[in-house]
Design an enzyme around this catalytic site. Structure first.
Site, mmCIF file in Angstrom:
data_model
loop_
_atom_site.group_PDB
_atom_site.id
_atom_site.type_symbol
_atom_site.label_atom_id
_atom_site.label_comp_id
_atom_site.label_asym_id
_atom_site.label_seq_id
_atom_site.Cartn_x
_atom_site.Cartn_y
_atom_site.Cartn_z
ATOM 1 N N GLN A 66 -4.255 -1.422 9.707
ATOM 2 C CA GLN A 66 -4.319 -2.762 9.126
ATOM 3 C C GLN A 66 -4.944 -3.738 10.130
ATOM 4 O O GLN A 66 -4.536 -3.810 11.287
ATOM 5 C CB GLN A 66 -2.903 -3.219 8.730
ATOM 6 C CG GLN A 66 -2.853 -4.556 8.016
ATOM 7 C CD GLN A 66 -3.522 -4.547 6.630
ATOM 8 O OE1 GLN A 66 -3.588 -3.519 5.970
ATOM 9 N NE2 GLN A 66 -4.032 -5.687 6.220
ATOM 10 N N ASP A 76 -10.657 3.325 4.689
ATOM 11 C CA ASP A 76 -11.249 1.992 4.528
ATOM 12 C C ASP A 76 -12.777 2.039 4.422
ATOM 13 O O ASP A 76 -13.388 1.091 3.941
ATOM 14 C CB ASP A 76 -10.928 1.123 5.757
ATOM 15 C CG ASP A 76 -9.629 0.351 5.624
ATOM 16 O OD1 ASP A 76 -9.383 -0.195 4.541
ATOM 17 O OD2 ASP A 76 -8.889 0.288 6.621
ATOM 18 N N LYS A 101 0.844 -1.203 0.000
ATOM 19 C CA LYS A 101 0.000 0.000 0.000
ATOM 20 C C LYS A 101 0.880 1.253 0.000
ATOM 21 O O LYS A 101 0.584 2.250 -0.666
ATOM 22 C CB LYS A 101 -0.938 -0.006 1.213
ATOM 23 C CG LYS A 101 -2.062 -1.039 1.100
ATOM 24 C CD LYS A 101 -2.803 -1.297 2.412
ATOM 25 C CE LYS A 101 -3.812 -2.433 2.250
ATOM 26 N NZ LYS A 101 -4.504 -2.811 3.503
HETATM 27 N N1 GUN Z 1 -7.193 -6.557 6.529
HETATM 28 C C1 GUN Z 1 -7.672 -7.286 5.505
HETATM 29 N N2 GUN Z 1 -8.307 -6.498 4.615
HETATM 30 C C2 GUN Z 1 -8.218 -5.236 5.084
HETATM 31 C C3 GUN Z 1 -8.684 -3.994 4.599
HETATM 32 O O1 GUN Z 1 -9.324 -3.884 3.554
HETATM 33 N N3 GUN Z 1 -8.382 -2.913 5.369
HETATM 34 C C4 GUN Z 1 -7.699 -3.018 6.535
HETATM 35 N N4 GUN Z 1 -7.461 -1.900 7.237
HETATM 36 N N5 GUN Z 1 -7.258 -4.162 7.012
HETATM 37 C C5 GUN Z 1 -7.519 -5.275 6.283
#
Ligand code: GUN
Length: 297
Positions: A96, A119, A52
């Site tokens: 995350q 998110d 990311k």
């Molecule tokens: N863990 C797995 N998928 C995601 C996501 O889309 N966002 C976040 N913050 N954590 C994750």
């Protein structure tokens, strides 16, 4: 002929468009910033976050990364979020998931300023989505919508079956597909681990979105001819490879491909789209916060 939907290529196109949106923001004196927060030593989470960060750099978004020792008290994470909420250079924040067990994940989601919620998991943003006027669409289901559009799959009036009911994918996916809006207007069924006869549901579907996290649980026998299959699953299964594992989806690709008119592969389908839509939300957040109108892909 089955259309193998190339998520990598679609994501590439979206990133290219976002690069010009970032350019427009920069012309207005704004550099969009995305903060990623990692409180985990899970190698998969570490990989996701570093990818990311790399994506940010590629399109000109300022990446800020915060790491918190997974054994630290939960307050360290809450304090870090508060600081990022107050930081004018940060337009998007992502923590995350999963966070360690001693951290209250619902409190984490509520702690993020909803206007910086890249998110789209904050209850305020979930509410806006359900009410039909989304601010930040959650990245994976938003990416699925874009993939369907790219493959010219019209969702209007179609029977869509979402397999999985997570807050990250299944539930927001169902909400987007049912929305009275482009990429919506489908008749949506949500299936899950307690669904009595999953195959009976998937066989009725024009569109199947598999997001249950169970390796290859959906095969060609469970699908009708001409179905569109979107595979959100990313499962590590033991394999005789250098890494000792391989990635497989929730769909048995080979048998499903025989039935599908369009299908996403794993890897190279939904995964790259999730990352692209995170950048999208960050650019959107920066535009809203700084009062700059930006065109979005
Ligand atoms: N863990 C797995 N998928 C995601 C996501 O889309 N966002 C976040 N913050 N954590 C994750």
């Amino acid at each position: 002929m089955t259309d193998i939907i190339d998520g990598k290529a679609v994501a590439e196109g979206i990133r290219a468009e976002l690069e010009s949106s970032v350019g427009a923001l920069k012309d207005a004196g704004v550099t969009p910033g995305l903060a990623t927060v990692l409180m985990s030593d899970d190698p998969a989470s570490e990989t996701y976050v570093s990818m990311k960060q790399r994506d940010c750099e590629e399109v000109g978004i300022e990446g800020i990364h915060v790491e918190i020792d997974p054994d630290a008290p939960a307050s360290e994470l809450y304090d870090a979020i508060d600081e990022l909420n107050d930081d004018p250079e940060v337009h998007g924040i992502l923590v995350q998931m999963p966070v360690p067990e001693h951290v209250d994940s619902r409190r984490v989601l509520r702690a993020i300023d909803p206007t910086k919620d890249a998110d789209g998991f904050h209850p305020e943003n979930v509410g806006m989505l359900v009410a039909g006027h989304p601010r930040f669409k959650p990245c994976t289901p938003h990416g699925v919508q874009k993939l369907l559009a790219s493959a010219n799959v019209d969702t209007e009036g179609k029977d869509a079956v979402v397999v999985g009911r997570s807050n990250i994918v299944g539930k927001p996916m169902a909400n987007l597909l049912v929305q009275k809006a482009d990429g919506g207007n489908a008749t949506v069924t949500v299936c899950h681990s307690r669904t009595a006869d999953l195959a009976a549901k998937t066989r009725e579907a024009d569109i199947v979105v598999a997001a249950a996290g169970v390796p290859e649980m959906i095969d060609g026998e469970m699908l009708s001819d001409g179905v569109t299959v979107i595979d959100v699953g990313v499962n590590r299964v033991d394999a005789d490879t250098e890494k000792g594992y391989e990635l497989v989806g929730d769909v048995d690709f080979e048998s499903a491909k025989e039935k599908a008119s369009a299908i996403t592969p794993v890897p190279g389908g939904v995964g790259p789209m999730t990352r692209a839509m995170l950048l999208y939300n960050t650019v959107k957040a920066a535009g809203i916060r700084e009062g700059v109108e930006v065109e979005l892909p």
